[in-house]
Design an enzyme around this catalytic site. Structure first.
Site, mmCIF file in Angstrom:
data_model
loop_
_atom_site.group_PDB
_atom_site.id
_atom_site.type_symbol
_atom_site.label_atom_id
_atom_site.label_comp_id
_atom_site.label_asym_id
_atom_site.label_seq_id
_atom_site.Cartn_x
_atom_site.Cartn_y
_atom_site.Cartn_z
ATOM 1 C CE1 TYR A 1 -5.066 -2.292 4.623
ATOM 2 C CE2 TYR A 1 -4.039 -0.133 4.368
ATOM 3 C CZ TYR A 1 -4.573 -1.290 3.816
ATOM 4 O OH TYR A 1 -4.589 -1.439 2.449
ATOM 5 C CB SER B 1 -0.857 -0.003 1.270
ATOM 6 O OG SER B 1 -1.423 1.261 1.530
HETATM 7 N N1 LIG Z 1 -8.549 -0.445 -2.268
HETATM 8 C C1 LIG Z 1 -7.474 0.291 -2.030
HETATM 9 O O1 LIG Z 1 -7.482 1.512 -2.171
HETATM 10 C C2 LIG Z 1 -6.201 -0.378 -1.588
HETATM 11 C C3 LIG Z 1 -5.067 0.424 -1.499
HETATM 12 C C4 LIG Z 1 -3.862 -0.154 -1.113
HETATM 13 C C5 LIG Z 1 -3.813 -1.507 -0.845
HETATM 14 N N2 LIG Z 1 -4.941 -2.261 -0.937
HETATM 15 C C6 LIG Z 1 -4.798 -3.688 -0.649
HETATM 16 O O2 LIG Z 1 -5.248 -4.421 -1.761
HETATM 17 C C7 LIG Z 1 -5.698 -5.705 -1.338
HETATM 18 C C8 LIG Z 1 -7.072 -5.950 -1.921
HETATM 19 O O3 LIG Z 1 -8.007 -5.053 -1.302
HETATM 20 P P1 LIG Z 1 -9.311 -4.520 -2.075
HETATM 21 O O4 LIG Z 1 -9.219 -3.069 -2.117
HETATM 22 O O5 LIG Z 1 -9.526 -5.300 -3.308
HETATM 23 O O6 LIG Z 1 -10.423 -4.860 -0.985
HETATM 24 P P2 LIG Z 1 -11.618 -5.896 -1.053
HETATM 25 O O7 LIG Z 1 -12.261 -5.825 0.293
HETATM 26 O O8 LIG Z 1 -12.447 -5.673 -2.251
HETATM 27 O O9 LIG Z 1 -10.861 -7.293 -1.229
HETATM 28 C C9 LIG Z 1 -10.189 -7.924 -0.189
HETATM 29 C C10 LIG Z 1 -10.428 -9.406 -0.346
HETATM 30 O O10 LIG Z 1 -9.698 -10.099 0.659
HETATM 31 C C11 LIG Z 1 -10.530 -11.151 1.105
HETATM 32 N N3 LIG Z 1 -10.124 -11.618 2.421
HETATM 33 C C12 LIG Z 1 -10.075 -10.908 3.571
HETATM 34 N N4 LIG Z 1 -9.721 -11.713 4.584
HETATM 35 C C13 LIG Z 1 -9.537 -12.958 4.052
HETATM 36 C C14 LIG Z 1 -9.181 -14.218 4.591
HETATM 37 N N5 LIG Z 1 -8.971 -14.394 5.895
HETATM 38 N N6 LIG Z 1 -9.074 -15.271 3.748
HETATM 39 C C15 LIG Z 1 -9.309 -15.124 2.428
HETATM 40 N N7 LIG Z 1 -9.676 -13.961 1.863
HETATM 41 C C16 LIG Z 1 -9.798 -12.897 2.674
HETATM 42 C C17 LIG Z 1 -11.917 -10.549 1.124
HETATM 43 O O11 LIG Z 1 -12.923 -11.551 1.174
HETATM 44 C C18 LIG Z 1 -11.910 -9.795 -0.194
HETATM 45 O O12 LIG Z 1 -12.296 -10.625 -1.279
HETATM 46 C C19 LIG Z 1 -5.655 -5.685 0.189
HETATM 47 O O13 LIG Z 1 -4.449 -6.268 0.642
HETATM 48 C C20 LIG Z 1 -5.641 -4.201 0.509
HETATM 49 O O14 LIG Z 1 -5.048 -3.925 1.741
HETATM 50 C C21 LIG Z 1 -6.135 -1.737 -1.295
#
Ligand SMILES: NC(=O)c1ccc[n+]([C@@H]2O[C@H](COP(=O)([O-])OP(=O)(O)OC[C@H]3O[C@@H](n4cnc5c(N)ncnc54)[C@H](O)[C@@H]3O)[C@@H](O)[C@H]2O)c1
Length: 257
Positions: free
Chosen positions: A161, A148
């Site tokens: 986080y 991130s």
């Molecule tokens: N959306 C953003 O702006 C952003 C920015 C930086 C980093 N991220 C990172 O990107 C990654 C994806 O996030 P996203 O934005 O797609 O969010 P999202 O909530 O759409 O997806 C996260 C996914 O992780 C799954 N998950 C959570 N805990 C789990 C577990 N114990 N076992 C299996 N699956 C699990 C959820 O079911 C979901 O499908 C994450 O690591 C998040 O921290 C997101």
């Protein structure tokens, strides 16, 4: 084969996308599938997983859904075994599962802290170990951990986080060094702000204004905009890229207003 295919085609490769059921992992799964990889969409929600599988098939790709709960080492182990049984080996691992929790610091309780550290950091450690061992046996591979912009500097109100994502970047670089002799490349992809379930609750008006003021491109990212950088990290084009953090953030990390 055309020059672009030589650089970026993933034909013949199998990619496991953990969190492929989510917003960013889902877009990456579709992108890698369109680049020719056989995709394992891994997550907890079968319905969402099957929908992603259908979307990949709609683009002419091959995909399957496999269940995983990254909070359990046994579940990750079972995913790895099932993926190998069905596909022979796993060449690419994308770690995109994640959770978030926002609160004032004095209100962060131990359970919230532990939940975020378990799902965002310990899970990445476990998957790198388990899939790394099979990639070593298979003669190589590529791992991308989704970190991130907060791997670089902390973000207010998301204490566990921020700490977890800083640690993911650190772990990525350390594991990259360890796995290099086994021809396994390990990199982190650091997204900026992409509206998703994970951050919807914390993107209030004031926070969005701060983010936009510090983002030269002055908008949120679209999940598909992560595909190009991910491709670079897993395709032959990135064969000399390991132990690095690639920021896809509209310029957010580079700015200090
Ligand atoms: N959306 C953003 O702006 C952003 C920015 C930086 C980093 N991220 C990172 O990107 C990654 C994806 O996030 P996203 O934005 O797609 O969010 P999202 O909530 O759409 O997806 C996260 C996914 O992780 C799954 N998950 C959570 N805990 C789990 C577990 N114990 N076992 C299996 N699956 C699990 C959820 O079911 C979901 O499908 C994450 O690591 C998040 O921290 C997101």
């Amino acid at each position: 084969m055309s020059y672009l295919c030589e650089l970026f085609s993933l034909a013949g490769k199998t990619a496991v996308v953990i969190g492929g059921t989510g917003t960013l992992g889902g877009a990456i799964a579709v992108g890698l599938g369109r680049a020719g990889a056989n995709i394992v969409v891994a997550g907890r929600n079968q319905e969402r997983g099957e929908a992603k599988v259908a979307e990949i098939a709609g683009h002419g790709g091959h995909a399957q859904f496999l269940h995983v709960d990254v909070d359990s080492r046994q579940s990750i182990d079972e995913l790895c075994q099932a993926a190998i049984k069905r596909n022979g080996q796993v060449d690419i691992l994308i770690n995109s599962a994640g959770v978030n929790h926002a609160s004032p610091y004095l209100e962060v309780d131990d359970a919230d802290w532990q939940r975020v550290l378990d799902s965002n950091l310990t899970a990445v450690h476990r998957t790198c170990q388990i899939f790394g061992a099979q990639m070593k046996d298979a003669g190589g591979g590529a791992i991308v951990n989704i970190a991130s912009v907060t791997s670089d500097k902390p973000l207010s109100r998301v204490f566990a986080y921020s700490a977890s994502k800083a640690a993911v970047a650190n772990l990525t670089q350390n594991v990259a060094r360890e796995f290099a002799p086994d021809k396994i490349r390990v990199n982190a992809l650091c997204p900026g702000f992409f509206p998703a379930e994970l951050n919807r609750a914390i993107l209030d008006k004031e926070r969005v204004a701060h983010i936009m003021a510090q983002t030269p491109l002055a908008r949120f990212g679209e999940p598909e905009e992560l595909v190009g950088a991910t491709l670079l990290l897993v395709a032959p084009a990135g064969s000399f890229v390991t132990g690095t953090c690639v920021y896809v953030d509209g310029g957010f990390t580079g700015m200090r207003f």
